[in-house]
Design an enzyme around this catalytic site. Structure first.
Site, PDB file in Angstrom:
ATOM      1  N   GLY A 179       0.035  -1.736  -0.208  1.00  0.00           N
ATOM      2  CA  GLY A 179      -0.250  -0.123  -0.149  1.00  0.00           C
ATOM      3  C   GLY A 179       0.732   0.777   0.030  1.00  0.00           C
ATOM      4  O   GLY A 179       0.812   2.171  -0.149  1.00  0.00           O
ATOM      5  N   GLY A 413      -5.733  14.621 -36.417  1.00  0.00           N
ATOM      6  CA  GLY A 413      -6.235  14.265 -34.966  1.00  0.00           C
ATOM      7  C   GLY A 413      -5.034  14.728 -34.240  1.00  0.00           C
ATOM      8  O   GLY A 413      -5.287  15.663 -33.248  1.00  0.00           O
ATOM      9  N   ALA A 414      -3.508  14.953 -34.499  1.00  0.00           N
ATOM     10  CA  ALA A 414      -2.341  14.902 -33.729  1.00  0.00           C
ATOM     11  C   ALA A 414      -2.448  16.712 -33.645  1.00  0.00           C
ATOM     12  O   ALA A 414      -1.774  17.677 -32.929  1.00  0.00           O
ATOM     13  CB  ALA A 414      -1.297  13.976 -34.259  1.00  0.00           C
TER      14      ALA A 414
END
Length: 523
Positions: A179, A413-414
């Site tokens: 953890g 799109g880049a």
């Protein structure tokens, strides 16, 4: 009536205090300190001495003790409860810190150690000052049971409350497992030391028992693994001393809190300094690579740059520089690696950095040279759609000054993903070498002129002819500038000058967004 030599006298109590404090300051004792040094590690107090300016560290809750009596703990002394907490000055600025002491019960985290850490974290939040955690622990103190686990929960909760409010830095300088690894993951910056620190959810023994796989701590969760493969580690350092020095350098770029002014460093550099070497940095051949870091260093004050994640997702660069003493966050494609293409890891790397800079009011400067998103089933199955959307979200969400410079390719799109005007860029510039289009010439022609190419007697010659026509229109920034998509075409040598003037003009920028609880970034 008490005599002068009685143990109840003030002078005796003061001597007793000095003796108790001296004992605690020895940490786990001479033998345990020697073993720590043999492992190539500094002690917790030596680390804090390096972190803070000389004689400025003020310790908090030195005399805290555990209260567990289970499994023999009732007879066991753990000096300072295995963690040194307090505050001091780093280059004159107040910083809070907690350093686990591996010489005392392996630095294991129990109920009272956790409460010491909670205390100093609460103080850092209240004071609006950075918090640094130096981790070196064998994990939860198993003898204490659930209270130790609750201790981690309280740390995670405070990490989350402090997120975006004060800078949080974790240096894993020894083992960190189970953890305990989630506190570093919740902080802004993670440092590790090669060959002496590691992080993993489950250790090699558990892995072997459960799935039969044999692996060492270093191969499973060492500094190089987390700085090259997982991206958990931002800085992998050679030793403790280098690690602490790099933390001090990072702090020099960061404000005390999201409500504090940016630290301005004196500089002899000039805002109108020209960078003639940039005029020849872009190769004439479009497919040839170059190192984007040369551009960044050239425009930075005194040619200095601090680069997190230098070894992970190297097709994307994130870095801090200064322009006229003021910190600036850099996001840039690097054509030297994968042509600077966007992929899952590059998108994650950039998105997190963008959000950090925005949270702490650090202006963003983007250099675009990107051919697109990396194609293929591996990327699609890894979730490039969701991961790529993180960048879009981060840029759109950011309200700090945002400048974009297109240096060469900016396709598809880049193009949008690298902070286009429609994602909120305040000013977009391009070099004469810029190419802004939906896609490369050959791919575009295969779609637009499919029939013409198929019907031509010499399809290869026809494709080449049409591609040249397409390139003539889009392999320059003038079409985009004519539409106002590009605000200005600049000479490469004038890049620093234009950035300096624009940042000065935009330094009071503010935006008001829709009132809501928080955004829902596609995690």
């Amino acid at each position: 009536m008490a005599t002068e030599n009685s143990t109840n006298t003030t002078s005796e109590k003061i001597r007793d205090y000095g003796s108790r404090k001296k004992t605690l300051m020895r940490m786990g004792g001479r033998e345990m300190v020697r073993k720590q040094h043999e492992l190539g590690k500094l002690t917790a107090r030596e680390r804090l001495d390096l972190l803070f300016d000389t004689a400025t560290f003020q310790e908090v809750q030195l005399f805290t003790k555990h209260r567990s009596t289970l499994f023999g703990l009732g007879e066991k002394d753990i000096p300072a409860e295995g963690v040194i907490t307090g505050f001091g000055r780093v280059d004159g600025r107040v910083v809070f810190a907690a350093a686990q002491d591996f010489t005392c019960s392996g630095g294991s985290l129990g109920e009272m150690q956790a409460k010491k850490i909670w205390k100093v974290m609460d103080m850092a939040i209240a004071a609006k000052k950075p918090f640094v955690s130096l981790n070196d622990s064998g994990g939860a103190r198993i003898q204490e049971g659930v209270p130790a686990l609750d201790g981690y929960g309280g740390i995670f909760y405070r990490n989350t409350l402090a997120s975006g409010y004060i800078p949080q830095i974790t240096a894993t300088m020894g083992p960190t497992a189970g953890g305990a690894v989630y506190s570093p993951a919740l902080t802004d910056w993670v440092f590790m030391v090669k060959r002496s620190s590691y992080m993993c959810i489950t250790g090699p023994d558990v892995i072997k028992a459960v799935i039969g796989e044999e692996v060492t701590n270093e191969a499973l969760g060492g500094a190089l693994v987390h700085s090259t493969k997982s991206g958990v580690c931002h800085f992998a350092m050679d030793n403790d001393r280098d690690c602490i020095n790099r933390i001090r350098t990072l702090l020099s770029y960061l404000p005390d809190s999201c409500h504090s002014p940016l630290p301005i460093m004196p500089t002899s550099d000039k805002p109108d300094r020209e960078c003639p070497d940039l005029n020849s940095i872009i190769p004439d051949k479009p497919s040839k690579s170059y190192d984007m870091k040369r551009i960044i260093l050239e425009i930075a004050d005194n040619h200095e740059m601090l680069e997190p994640h230098a070894l992970w997702a190297k097709n994307m660069i994130v870095a801090f520089i200064r322009i006229m003493g003021c910190p600036v966050g850099i996001v840039a494609n690097n054509p030297r690696f994968g042509a600077g293409v966007l992929d899952v890891s590059a998108s994650d790397k950039a998105a997190r950095f963008i959000r950090f800079c925005d949270a702490f009011n650090i202006p963003l400067l983007t250099f675009a040279d990107v051919p697109g998103y990396l194609p293929g089933t591996r990327q699609e199955w890894a979730g490039i759609i969701t991961h790529g959307a993180k960048m879009l979200h981060a840029y759109s969400e950011a309200t700090v000054p945002k400048l974009t410079i297109v240096v060469r390719k900016d396709y598809g799109g880049a193009y949008i993903g690298m902070c286009s005007k429609q994602l909120g860029a305040d000013y977009v510039m391009a070099w004469p070498s810029a190419e802004i289009a939906v896609m490369g010439a050959e791919g575009a022609c295969n779609i637009i002129y499919r029939r013409e190419i198929q019907e031509a007697k010499d399809s290869a010659a026809k494709r080449k002819e049409l591609a040249q026509t397409y390139e003539a229109q889009f392999n320059n920034p003038y079409f985009a500038a004519g539409l106002g998509i590009i605000d200005e075409i600049i000479l490469p040598m004038d890049t620093r000058k234009r950035i300096a003037f624009l940042l000065e003009a935009l330094k009071e920028k503010s935006e008001h967004r829709l009132p809501k609880k928080h955004n829902n970034i596609p995690l």
